[in-house]
Write an enzyme that holds these catalytic residues in place. Structure first.
Site, PDB file in Angstrom:
ATOM      1  N   SER A  58       0.829  -1.196   0.000  1.00 44.20           N
ATOM      2  CA  SER A  58       0.000   0.000   0.000  1.00 44.20           C
ATOM      3  C   SER A  58       0.872   1.257   0.000  1.00 44.20           C
ATOM      4  CB  SER A  58      -0.972  -0.039   1.192  1.00 44.20           C
ATOM      5  OG  SER A  58      -1.997   0.910   1.023  1.00 44.20           O
ATOM      6  N   ASP A 154      -9.852  -5.211  -4.242  1.00 45.89           N
ATOM      7  CA  ASP A 154      -9.261  -4.201  -3.360  1.00 45.89           C
ATOM      8  C   ASP A 154     -10.156  -2.963  -3.383  1.00 45.89           C
ATOM      9  OD1 ASP A 154      -7.697  -2.192  -2.183  1.00 45.89           O
ATOM     10  OD2 ASP A 154      -5.833  -3.044  -2.948  1.00 45.89           O
ATOM     11  N   HIS A 184      -7.466  -5.853  -0.242  1.00 43.13           N
ATOM     12  CA  HIS A 184      -6.345  -4.924  -0.119  1.00 43.13           C
ATOM     13  C   HIS A 184      -5.191  -5.517   0.669  1.00 43.13           C
ATOM     14  CE1 HIS A 184      -4.263  -1.142  -0.096  1.00 43.13           C
ATOM     15  NE2 HIS A 184      -4.279  -1.055   1.215  1.00 43.13           N
TER      16      HIS A 184
END
Length: 209
Positions: A58, A154, A184
Site C-alpha cells: 500500500s 481491493d 487490499h
C-alpha cells in the site's frame, strides 16, 4: 510470514515500523511521505549492506518506489503489494466538502476507518507533502526487476493501478499478478505464498544476474 520464509531460505531480512506506526515512537499525524521515506532510507543506509529487495504494501509500495529512485545503487529489486503511489492525490479528490472544510479550519479531517473504531486522520500536511513525492507523473526511472501483487477486490487501491505502474516503469522486467478474489491486505494463506514466491523469484534473479 515473509520474514520467517526468508529466514528459512537462509536470507537476511530487515523490517521496521514508520514514525507513528506499530512499535515506533511519534505521532501518526506528524508523518508525511517525505518523512516516512526518510525513515526507510535511514534503515536501508544504517541497518543493511549490499543489494536489497524492497517489499512494500500500500503506502509502503509508494515509498518503495521512491527508495528505488533515490538509491538505485542499493535497490536491486522491488515487490509491491497493492502498491499505492501518489494516493494522496486520489485521497484529496475524494474528500467530501466537510473534509475540505476541516482541513482548512483545523488542518486535518477524521475519516471513518473500515479497519478500526478509531478514525483515520488525514492531515493537510500529508496531502501537501504528497505532491512533492509523486512518481506517476511520467516514466518511473527504475531498471531493477519488479513484481506487483494486486487484488481485484481491493476497495482501497483500484486494481488498474498495478497496470498503470507497470506501464510507467522503465524496466521491462515487470510481472503483475492480479488476484481475482484478493482484497487490499492480501493476507490469506495463498496470498502470502504468492508473496514469498515473488520475493524469492526476484532474489534469485539478482543472484544469477
Amino acid at each position: 510470514a515473509l520474514e520467517q520464509a526468508m529466514k528459512d531460505l537462509g536470507r537476511s531480512y530487515t523490517r521496521f515500523d514508520y514514525l507513528g506506526h506499530g512499535q515506533s515512537t511519534g505521532l501518526f499525524t506528524d508523518g508525511t511521505i517525505s518523512r516516512w521515506t526518510d525513515d526507510a532510507l535511514a534503515v536501508l543506509d544504517e541497518c543493511t549492506a549490499g543489494p536489497q529487495v524492497v517489499v512494500g504494501s500500500s503506502m509502503g509500495g509508494w515509498i518503495g518506489l521512491r527508495m528505488a529512485l533515490l538509491r538505485p545503487d542499493r535497490i536491486a529489486g522491488f515487490v509491491g503489494i497493492a502498491a499505492a503511489p501518489d494516493f494522496t492525490a486520489r485521497m484529496k479528490k475524494d474528500l467530501p466538502p466537510e473534509g475540505h472544510a476541516d482541513l482548512e479550519r483545523q488542518g486535518y479531517w477524521e475519516e471513518p476507518s473500515e479497519y478500526s473504531d478509531e478514525p483515520y486522520i488525514i492531515t493537510k500536511k500529508l496531502l501537501d507533502d504528497g505532491q512533492r513525492n509523486f512518481v506517476m507523473t511520467g516514466p518511473i526511472d527504475i531498471t531493477c526487476p519488479v513484481h506487483l501483487l494486486q487484488g481485484m477486490k481491493d476497495d482501497s487501491v483500484p486494481w488498474e493501478t498495478a497496470l498503470d505502474i507497470q506501464k510507467a516503469l522503465v524496466t521491462d522486467n515487470v510481472v503483475v499478478s492480479l488476484i481475482k478474489n484478493g482484497d487490499h491486505r492480501l493476507s490469506e494463506t495463498e496470498d502470502l505464498n504468492r508473496l514469498v514466491l515473488a520475493t524469492e523469484r526476484i532474489c534469485s534473479q539478482i543472484e544469477y544476474s
